[in-house]
Scaffold this motif. Structure first.
Motif, short mmCIF file in Angstrom:
data_model
loop_
_atom_site.label_atom_id
_atom_site.label_comp_id
_atom_site.label_asym_id
_atom_site.label_seq_id
_atom_site.Cartn_x
_atom_site.Cartn_y
_atom_site.Cartn_z
N SER A 187 -17.26 -89.08 -58.65
CA SER A 187 -18.71 -89.10 -58.84
C SER A 187 -19.32 -87.82 -58.28
CB SER A 187 -19.33 -90.32 -58.15
OG SER A 187 -18.80 -91.52 -58.66
N TYR A 188 -20.47 -87.43 -58.84
CA TYR A 188 -21.19 -86.26 -58.36
C TYR A 188 -22.67 -86.58 -58.26
CZ TYR A 188 -23.25 -81.61 -58.09
OH TYR A 188 -23.98 -80.51 -57.70
N ALA A 189 -23.28 -86.20 -57.12
CA ALA A 189 -24.70 -86.47 -56.90
C ALA A 189 -25.51 -85.24 -57.29
CB ALA A 189 -24.94 -86.83 -55.43
N PHE A 190 -26.24 -85.34 -58.41
CA PHE A 190 -27.16 -84.26 -58.77
C PHE A 190 -28.33 -84.20 -57.78
CE2 PHE A 190 -25.06 -84.74 -62.90
CZ PHE A 190 -24.87 -83.40 -63.22
N TYR A 191 -28.77 -85.39 -57.38
CA TYR A 191 -29.81 -85.53 -56.35
C TYR A 191 -29.37 -86.67 -55.42
CZ TYR A 191 -32.37 -83.03 -59.99
OH TYR A 191 -32.73 -82.13 -60.95
N ASP A 192 -30.12 -86.86 -54.35
CA ASP A 192 -29.78 -87.94 -53.43
C ASP A 192 -29.86 -89.31 -54.09
OD1 ASP A 192 -29.41 -86.04 -51.51
OD2 ASP A 192 -31.26 -86.46 -50.40
N ASP A 193 -30.66 -89.42 -55.16
CA ASP A 193 -30.86 -90.72 -55.81
C ASP A 193 -30.35 -90.76 -57.25
OD1 ASP A 193 -32.69 -89.02 -56.89
OD2 ASP A 193 -34.46 -90.17 -56.33
N LEU A 194 -29.52 -89.78 -57.66
CA LEU A 194 -28.99 -89.76 -59.01
C LEU A 194 -27.53 -89.32 -58.98
CD1 LEU A 194 -29.54 -90.05 -62.06
CD2 LEU A 194 -30.13 -87.62 -62.10
#
Length: 292
Positions: A74-81
């Protein structure tokens, strides 16, 4: 009197802040997400056995045993996405009768997912997540592979809190399967699309900064499985599930979990006559989460 009222309001404010404040989440926690720009790797080993008993004038048993290795990233584009992908390899053995058995192995259908955190406990009383997963049709389900034979789409809503040493997570989900193609000859059978609904309740207790215990209860309402150009179909009534096991936090970015799980399914099959069946599954799951 006014001093007492002020103390009361101050106490309520402090308690509310403590209840809604997000603790220092680590990778073992129910609502942990990688921070913006971080990757999360999840490696899994899963072993399970399933025995299905069909009742009626000619009762028979069908036994299955499978071993699955999975790897997700998984990769977090933003803290909530967060977006992710997962692949797996599976071996499957089926005992159709006491003298007849088959064994197959191969790659599983890939899975792609996206999760959006609508509310974060740092700024609101609860966590609230919305996620969508797509596992596209990757090939027919034949006697020489372990493919599903259909496209699967999962939608899930999850809400919960981290409160002191406790955490809970309530989830509602739906699963849609496209037309499933099975069999190993030119006359492959086709099962029409179906729709499943379900819910899960997870509870976790932290004994100390390293050890935690996790418990999960689930109820799934599977959809009817009917073959094209046929009046025969299978209609599962329900599936109960239970899982429990310890979780260990090596450090913030690395955790491991062991789970024992069991499932019980009951339903009916309709062909020339109606028959009932029940199936029991037992298994273990080992998982390793790493953040980098």
């Amino acid at each position: 009197m006014f001093k007492n009222i002020n103390k009361l309001f101050l106490s309520v404010f402090v308690l509310g802040t403590l209840a809604s404040a997000e603790p220092g989440l680590v990778s073992r926690d129910l609502f942990f997400l990688p921070l913006s720009g971080e990757f999360q790797s999840k490696s899994q080993f899963n072993y399970e056995t399933r025995k299905e008993t069909t009742e009626g004038t000619s009762p028979f048993d069908l036994s299955k045993a499978s071993l699955t290795l999975g790897e997700g990233l998984s990769y977090a584009f933003y803290d909530d996405l967060v977006v992710g992908a997962q692949v797996g390899f599976k071996t499957l053995k089926q005992d159709l009768t006491k003298t007849t058995s088959t064994s197959t192995s191969g790659l599983l259908d890939p899975n792609f997912s996206i999760l959006y955190r609508v509310y974060d406990q740092s700024y609101s009383p609860v966590f609230f997540d919305v996620s969508l997963a797509l596992s596209p049709y990757f090939g027919k389900n034949r006697s020489n592979n372990v493919l599903r034979g259909s496209t699967e789409v999962d939608f899930e809503l999850a809400i919960g809190q981290e409160l002191y040493a406790w955490a809970y997570k309530l989830s509602l989900y739906s699963t849609w399967f496209s037309r499933e193609i099975t069999g190993g000859s030119a006359s492959d059978s086709i099962t029409q699309s179906r729709f499943d609904l379900g819910g899960k309740a997870a509870l976790q207790y932290d004994f100390d900064p390293q050890w935690a215990a996790n418990f999960e209860l689930g109820l799934r309402l599977p959809g009817k499985r009917q073959k094209d150009k046929s009046t025969s179909y299978t209609d599962p009534n329900y599936e109960f599930s239970f899982a429990t096991g310890p979780v260990y936090q090596f450090h913030r970015d690395l955790s491991g979990a062991f789970k024992f799980f069991t499932k019980y399914e009951k339903g009916s099959s309709y062909a020339a006559t109606k028959t009932t069946y029940h199936a029991t599954t037992y298994g273990i799951n080992l998982a390793l989460d790493y953040i980098f």
